[in-house]
Design a protein around this motif. Sequence first.
Motif, short mmCIF file in Angstrom:
data_model
loop_
_atom_site.label_atom_id
_atom_site.label_comp_id
_atom_site.label_asym_id
_atom_site.label_seq_id
_atom_site.Cartn_x
_atom_site.Cartn_y
_atom_site.Cartn_z
N UNK A 126 20.28 -3.71 19.58
CA UNK A 126 19.50 -3.00 18.55
C UNK A 126 18.02 -3.10 18.90
N UNK A 127 17.62 -4.27 19.42
CA UNK A 127 16.21 -4.52 19.70
C UNK A 127 15.69 -3.73 20.89
N UNK A 128 16.57 -3.06 21.65
CA UNK A 128 16.09 -2.19 22.73
C UNK A 128 15.25 -1.07 22.13
N UNK A 129 15.74 -0.50 21.03
CA UNK A 129 15.03 0.62 20.39
C UNK A 129 14.21 0.17 19.19
N UNK A 130 14.55 -0.97 18.64
CA UNK A 130 13.80 -1.47 17.48
C UNK A 130 13.19 -2.82 17.88
N UNK A 131 12.02 -2.76 18.52
CA UNK A 131 11.42 -3.98 19.07
C UNK A 131 10.52 -4.65 18.03
N UNK A 132 10.74 -5.94 17.80
CA UNK A 132 9.99 -6.61 16.74
C UNK A 132 8.47 -6.55 16.93
#
Length: 408
Positions: A93-99
């Motif tokens: 998920x964090x590939x496209x939604x990077x913190x």
Amino acid sequence: MTPRCSGASVAARLVVGLSGLSIAFCLVSGIAAPASALDFTAEERRRILRHGPWPPPLRPDPSNRVSSKPAAIAFGRSLFFDPRLSVSGTVSCATCHQPDRAWTDGLPRSRGQRAVDRNAPGLFNLRFNRWFGWDGAQDTLWAQNLRPLLDGREMGLGPGGAARLVRSDRQLSCGYRRAFGAAPGTDDERIFVDLGKALAAFLETQVTARTPFDDFRDALAGGDAAGQARYPAAAKRGLRLFVGRGNCALCHFGPTFTNGEFADAGVPHFVDPGRVDPGRHGGIRKLRRSPYTLLGRFNDDAQRSTAAKTRYVRLRQSNFGEFRVPGLRNVALTAPYMHAGSLGTLADVVRHYSTIDEERLHAGGERILRRLDLSAREQADLVAFLETLTERKPRREAVKKSENGACR
Ligand code: HEC
Ligand code: HEC
């Protein structure tokens, strides 16, 4: 110099006895038409105050039995950063939604296993949404979280692959057991949906912090003049346009700056030459076909208390080309903008509204959007205002190693 006249200064000037001309000017400009001074009219104040207070109370989601449960939040956080949830083992998920990019990827359209058609939104304030996705094809956050796992362009693992992974991996099955109070069973789809619910428990915690706008809004509510004075003049002028002539607040309404519904903002919706994104029209059709809605067997709320919105949704021709009105908190951090990232900066967005082609917009219905023909300064003011909707500190979020390492 033009005298600056707030209500208080009018009284003061009367006392010190300035020239009659100056007093007359103050009475007119301070009370009836405060366009030069930055005093808001009673009507403007009323409209401004509706964008708060912030943050609103966070209530657990009745459709998700692990909403707000600490063990589910921890499990959801670790899932969010886990690339094993993709077919290739490389996309999380964090590939496209990077913190550190306010939960976006900075691209116009995202790329997972392959490219997708739309822009990745920042994942904030989701508990306050009514619909999810640019097209509202999902009616809960947990169902939205399943979509990338079903879409082969994004992660594509699907219910069978996801359930096998959770059952076979010690750490994941331990995280599952802690979150849901039982070991993963034999119903693949149930486990799959539960992953969406744990992810939802985590994402619900992502509420944006207070912003300079919130401080101003509360100072206005409390009559705190010093607090009001700290808010930049350009932002005040932009705010006046936002709640006034710009009509922005009719759609970007309330504390989250969205009415939660769908509109045609005149943004072209070609995906490729010859292929259009149907927006809300396609979203309603997907919602009706989906087993993962509030009307289906995975809603944990036996009363179906929030299902009415889904039951009564109607498909209309005008839904074609409508997209969800995005919330504007942290908007300065989530470029590029619009459903397919077609506008690079906030200045571009404001220019879009200023020069909007009224012919493109839906005929019929009430016309909210009009070509605004804003001056260069007015455009800059509106951008200055939008920037004050951003929290001051950059956010950091990562899997806490200890959290999951301890679970075996
Ligand atoms: C390939 C990039 C990509 C990946 C991987 C991805 N997302 Fe997204 N996400 C998007 C895009 C693009 C959208 C907008 C989708 C749409 O409207 O059709 C989106 C939308 C969302 C939304 C809706 C936000 C809103 O305001 O409605 C949520 C929640 C979300 N994603 C969570 C997740 C979770 C959880 C995962 C991992 C299971 C994930 N995403 C994986 C690109 C991605
Ligand atoms: C008729 C309802 C409506 C009005 C009025 C409206 N907007 Fe929007 N706004 C939308 C919709 C819908 C989108 C998404 C459009 C799309 O992606 O195709 C949007 C997108 C945006 C975005 C991009 C956010 C993002 O995350 O991509 C910004 C910024 C914005 N609007 C600001 C404004 C401002 C400033 C005004 C007033 C000048 C305004 N809006 C007036 C409905 C509206």
